[in-house]
Design a protein around this motif. Structure first.
Motif, short mmCIF file in Angstrom:
data_model
loop_
_atom_site.label_atom_id
_atom_site.label_comp_id
_atom_site.label_asym_id
_atom_site.label_seq_id
_atom_site.Cartn_x
_atom_site.Cartn_y
_atom_site.Cartn_z
N GLY A 38 0.79 -1.23 0.00
CA GLY A 38 0.00 0.00 0.00
C GLY A 38 0.81 1.28 0.00
N GLY A 87 4.45 -2.86 6.25
CA GLY A 87 5.39 -3.68 5.50
C GLY A 87 5.60 -5.06 6.09
N LYS A 90 1.99 -10.07 3.64
CA LYS A 90 0.65 -10.55 3.32
C LYS A 90 0.67 -12.05 3.12
CE LYS A 90 -2.19 -6.96 1.44
NZ LYS A 90 -1.65 -5.84 0.69
N1 LIG Z 1 -1.96 -6.84 -3.45
C1 LIG Z 1 -0.76 -7.40 -3.50
N2 LIG Z 1 -0.45 -8.25 -4.50
C2 LIG Z 1 0.76 -8.84 -4.58
N3 LIG Z 1 1.73 -8.65 -3.68
C3 LIG Z 1 1.48 -7.84 -2.65
C4 LIG Z 1 0.22 -7.16 -2.50
N4 LIG Z 1 0.26 -6.42 -1.36
C5 LIG Z 1 1.48 -6.62 -0.84
N5 LIG Z 1 2.21 -7.47 -1.61
C6 LIG Z 1 3.56 -7.95 -1.37
O1 LIG Z 1 3.77 -7.99 0.03
C7 LIG Z 1 4.87 -7.17 0.40
C8 LIG Z 1 4.58 -6.51 1.73
O2 LIG Z 1 3.39 -5.76 1.60
P1 LIG Z 1 2.96 -4.81 2.78
O3 LIG Z 1 3.15 -5.53 4.06
O4 LIG Z 1 3.64 -3.49 2.62
O5 LIG Z 1 1.38 -4.70 2.46
P2 LIG Z 1 0.42 -3.50 2.80
O6 LIG Z 1 -0.90 -3.86 2.23
O7 LIG Z 1 1.06 -2.22 2.34
O8 LIG Z 1 0.31 -3.53 4.39
P3 LIG Z 1 0.95 -2.49 5.44
O9 LIG Z 1 0.04 -1.31 5.47
O10 LIG Z 1 1.00 -3.26 6.73
O11 LIG Z 1 2.33 -2.16 4.92
C9 LIG Z 1 5.03 -6.22 -0.74
O12 LIG Z 1 6.36 -5.74 -0.83
C10 LIG Z 1 4.65 -7.06 -1.94
O13 LIG Z 1 5.74 -7.86 -2.30
#
Ligand SMILES: Nc1ncnc2c1ncn2[C@@H]1O[C@H](COP(=O)(O)OP(=O)(O)OP(=O)(O)O)[C@@H](O)[C@H]1O
Ligand SMILES: [Mg+2]
Length: 117
Positions: A38, A87, A90
């Protein structure tokens, strides 16, 4: 059967592997990946438009499990991978149609049961 794909922080890998082992998970594939969630990647401007120049380094776990292992696997990953900061990663869960253990020809849940178990 389900195919569980988890994207986690590299720094949490040792803890997650240990938690999965305690949950009885044996088969696992680990890859180094990069991506963004995100918050986007590391963004730069070029001639007025924004583009992503770098992604965050993550570790991807791919785990095929029978139904009874789905919840324990997810709990083990969440419990060990969470720091509470953005980060953390997921988990994606997909239906898994077929598994074949090449050596024996065993199929599906039999092919997922650890050898000697
Ligand atoms: N919708 C998605 N599709 C594919 N890969 C994803 C998706 N969301 C996240 N990822 C993968 O997961 C990793 C970690 O995502 P991250 O934890 O930042 O998710 P987030 O939705 O931004 O949650 P947060 O707000 O806790 O950061 C990303 O670097 C990416 O590789
Ligand atoms: Mg994020």
């Amino acid at each position: 059967m389900k195919l569980i794909t988890a994207i986690i922080r590299p720094g949490q890998l040792a803890k997650v592997k240990e938690a999965l082992f305690r949950a009885g998970v044996r088969g696992i594939t680990i890859s180094r990946v990069s991506g963004h969630g995100g918050q986007g990647g590391i963004v730069e401007q070029y001639r007025g438009s924004q583009f992503v120049v770098e992604f965050h380094e993550k570790v991807q776990l791919t785990i095929a499990v029978s139904e009874s292992f789905v919840a324990p696997t997810i709990e083990a990953i969440v419990g060990a991978a969470r720091t509470g900061e953005v980060g953390d990663g997921k988990i994606f869960v997909q239906p898994l149609e077929q598994v074949v253990r090449i050596r024996t020809g065993e199929r599906d849940t039999e092919a997922l049961t650890p050898v000697g178990a």
